[in-house]
Design a protein around this motif. Structure first.
Motif, PDB file in Angstrom:
ATOM      1  N   GLY A   8       0.824  -1.207   0.000  1.00  0.00           N
ATOM      2  CA  GLY A   8       0.000   0.000   0.000  1.00  0.00           C
ATOM      3  C   GLY A   8       0.855   1.252   0.000  1.00  0.00           C
ATOM      4  N   TRP A  39      -2.387  10.822  -3.501  1.00  0.00           N
ATOM      5  CA  TRP A  39      -3.283   9.713  -3.176  1.00  0.00           C
ATOM      6  C   TRP A  39      -4.744  10.166  -2.968  1.00  0.00           C
ATOM      7  CZ3 TRP A  39      -0.663   5.836  -4.638  1.00  0.00           C
ATOM      8  CH2 TRP A  39       0.692   5.718  -4.337  1.00  0.00           C
ATOM      9  N   TRP A  66     -10.722   3.288  -5.663  1.00  0.00           N
ATOM     10  CA  TRP A  66      -9.501   2.676  -6.214  1.00  0.00           C
ATOM     11  C   TRP A  66      -9.132   3.356  -7.526  1.00  0.00           C
ATOM     12  CZ3 TRP A  66      -5.675  -0.337  -4.773  1.00  0.00           C
ATOM     13  CH2 TRP A  66      -4.838  -0.893  -5.747  1.00  0.00           C
ATOM     14  N   SER A 113      -3.425   3.008  -6.089  1.00  0.00           N
ATOM     15  CA  SER A 113      -3.852   2.705  -4.736  1.00  0.00           C
ATOM     16  C   SER A 113      -5.223   3.337  -4.488  1.00  0.00           C
ATOM     17  CB  SER A 113      -2.818   3.217  -3.724  1.00  0.00           C
ATOM     18  OG  SER A 113      -3.163   2.773  -2.425  1.00  0.00           O
TER      19      SER A 113
END
Length: 582
Positions: free
Chosen positions: A4, A89, A81, A73
């Motif tokens: 991750g 992110w 996703w 990620s």
């Protein structure tokens, strides 16, 4: 499983040789890429995770290494996703949320994330939108009670996953042509017992009912709608009403009774327009009980049977007349109703005193029962003379106890002037129908019936034709007439109603408005306003009876009523304003 975004592997530093590629290894530390290693260049090994030849660092390719540019990620805010490190992110929508909403614990899932005005994070809001039922508000608590459905980042808003697919649309159906000539039967089958039908079942069945009645009347409906300027909605209402009648009547070829049409509102059907179509098709049977008959029954049900039977005979002659000697003409229902209203208290008193038949009534009883004076005495005397003369001529009674009664004269009231302020307010009404109707009565003294029956062809070159009278329209009437005609043409552009005044109910038909239009929206009454106008003209002209007769089409006796009336207006009352004052 891929590491991750919080994995210990970090973006590797650049090669100290070329300053463009990443170092081959971070642990153990190697400061060169495979192309710049001393003794090289060397061919980098394949990715140990996916086998790709696009080597990046630490034995992984650029898609498997957490610091690679193609490493995917989950969004740190909505958990969607498909986000990259270069966007911190976060998906595109969550990046906008982060700049517009504060970060705090969500009221529904407890995660710390940007929370909107409803107290929910974006994940809880999208879950509620997925489960949103049309016609209801968004239930954030109920939608997130049993979990949440993940989705892909930077994609259109996810659609409802639990919503059933919409049913296939039924094709528009039009009644087919009649399979055979429709010949209605003359008789009507009587019902053995009355049965209450379920409106929901009848409506559902009539939705696809296509019987001979619907096919026979389809062309008539189309022609009627085109001729009278019906809207599509009104035409469809009539077609649906015909299907309802086809559904719950006993025989397919039976004519339609008016009482059956009157039950259509129970099944969301149309009454007036459907009756017009059935009457045009020759399929309507009038079976309604006259209102005067219902009124008579309600007033005489407590009387003794012999007396009630005698009154029914009198009512039949009054309503239908008599073609045999002694002949009598039928009377207007309003006059019959007035006589019933005047006779009922007297007959009730006689019944309470023990009288069971009108043959027992004497002249003294009639004289004692009559009111002393006034309008009630006039109506009662007229009713007594009519009642006993008919019963005596039919040999139901042996004598006529009302023969000695003097013929009552017509009750004459004194006309009084109206309040000028009320008339001015009505003339300035924003409703063009009220302003024009009041102007026609206030300046030309038309009756209510004459106002309602004025046709468009009666107005030519500023003159109004009412019977034998040719009236030049007053100056205050003309702008109000233009305003009403503009409103009429704008509101009902396709109507063929010949009358000047039309309403929502009369526009698709060829009838004049009811007696209450448009006076029910005012405090004035047409008869009082007409009397005010004639009274003002009588006193302005010095009591010239001939002038009143020529101006208003009155009889000499009617004109004398206004000439002899005193003009004693109160401080707030005066005559109707003249054309200059209006």
């Amino acid at each position: 499983m891929r590491p991750g975004p919080d994995a210990p592997l970090r973006p590797p530093p650049k090669c100290i040789g070329c300053q463009s590629a990443k170092v081959a290894w971070s642990k153990p530390r190697v400061d060169y890429c495979y192309a710049c290693l001393p003794g090289g260049p060397f061919t980098p090994p394949p990715c140990r995770a996916c086998g790709s030849t696009a080597y990046f660092s630490q034995g992984l390719c650029d898609a498997c290494h957490p610091g690679g540019p193609r490493f995917l990620s989950s969004c740190t805010s909505c958990l969607a996703w498909g986000v990259f490190r270069q966007h911190n992110w976060m998906c595109w929508i969550c990046r906008w949320w982060a700049t517009h909403f504060p970060t705090s614990p969500c009221d529904y899932c407890g995660r710390t994330a940007p929370v909107g005005d409803a107290g929910a994070c974006r994940l809880c809001l999208e879950q509620a939108r997925m489960l949103h039922e049309p016609g209801h508000g968004i239930d954030l608590a109920g939608a997130n009670k049993h979990g949440q459905q993940m989705f892909l980042a930077n994609m259109p808003t996810p659609t409802r996953v639990l919503r059933p697919p919409p049913p296939p649309r039924r094709p528009k159906r039009r009644p087919s042509a009649p399979s055979r000539p429709f010949t209605p039967v003359d008789g009507i089958q009587s019902e053995l017992f009355a049965m209450t039908l379920d409106p929901q079942i009848v409506t559902e069945r009539a939705r696809w009912e296509d019987g001979e009645l619907t096919r026979h009347c389809h062309q008539i409906v189309r022609e009627h709608a085109a001729k009278h300027g019906w809207s599509t909605r009104q035409r469809n209402d009539v077609v649906r009403s015909l299907r309802l009648l086809q559904t719950y009547r006993s025989r397919p070829e039976e004519r339609i009774r008016v009482t059956d049409v009157l039950t259509l509102p129970t099944y969301t059907g149309n009454i007036v327009s459907t009756m017009d179509v059935l009457e045009a098709a020759g399929l309507l049977v009038e079976d309604r009980i006259p209102r005067i008959q219902t009124y008579f029954t309600s007033k005489t049900r407590h009387l003794p049977q012999p007396m009630r039977a005698q009154l029914e005979t009198w009512l039949s002659v009054m309503m239908d007349g008599s073609a045999t000697a002694p002949r009598r003409r039928q009377r207007a229902p309003v006059n019959i109703r007035q006589q019933i209203h005047a006779l009922t208290p007297i007959l009730t008193t006689w019944a309470d005193q023990g009288t069971t038949s009108l043959a027992e009534v004497s002249s003294g009883m009639v004289a004692d029962a009559l009111p002393a004076s006034g309008h009630h005495r006039t109506t009662a005397v007229t009713g007594m003379r009519s009642l006993f003369s008919i019963l005596k001529s039919l040999k139901i009674t042996f004598q006529n106890p009302a023969r000695a009664l003097a013929s009552p004269g017509t009750a004459v009231s004194t006309p009084l002037p109206l309040d000028t302020a009320a008339v001015r307010a009505a003339l300035a009404s924003p409703d063009p129908a009220i302003a024009l109707a009041v102007a026609l009565v206030a300046f030309h003294a038309l009756t209510n019936l004459q106002v309602r029956r004025v046709q468009l062809t009666d107005i030519i070159d500023g003159r109004l034709q009412v019977g034998d009278r040719n009236i030049p329209l007053a100056d205050p009437v003309r702008p109000r007439l233009r305003a009403w005609l503009d409103h009429r043409a704008k509101t009902w552009p396709n109507t063929i109603n010949p009358y000047l005044f039309v309403t929502r109910r009369t526009a698709p038909r060829l009838v004049h408005p009811g007696a209450q239009f448009p006076w029910k929206r005012t405090t004035l009454r047409p008869q009082a306003l007409r009397e005010d106008r004639i009274l003002a003209e009588a006193h302005a002209g010095g009591g010239d009876v001939r002038q009143l007769c020529d101006l208003f089409g009155m009889s000499v006796e009617g004109a004398n009523r206004y000439v002899t009336a005193p003009l004693t207006p109160s401080p707030t009352s005066a005559a109707t304003p003249t054309s200059d004052q209006a």
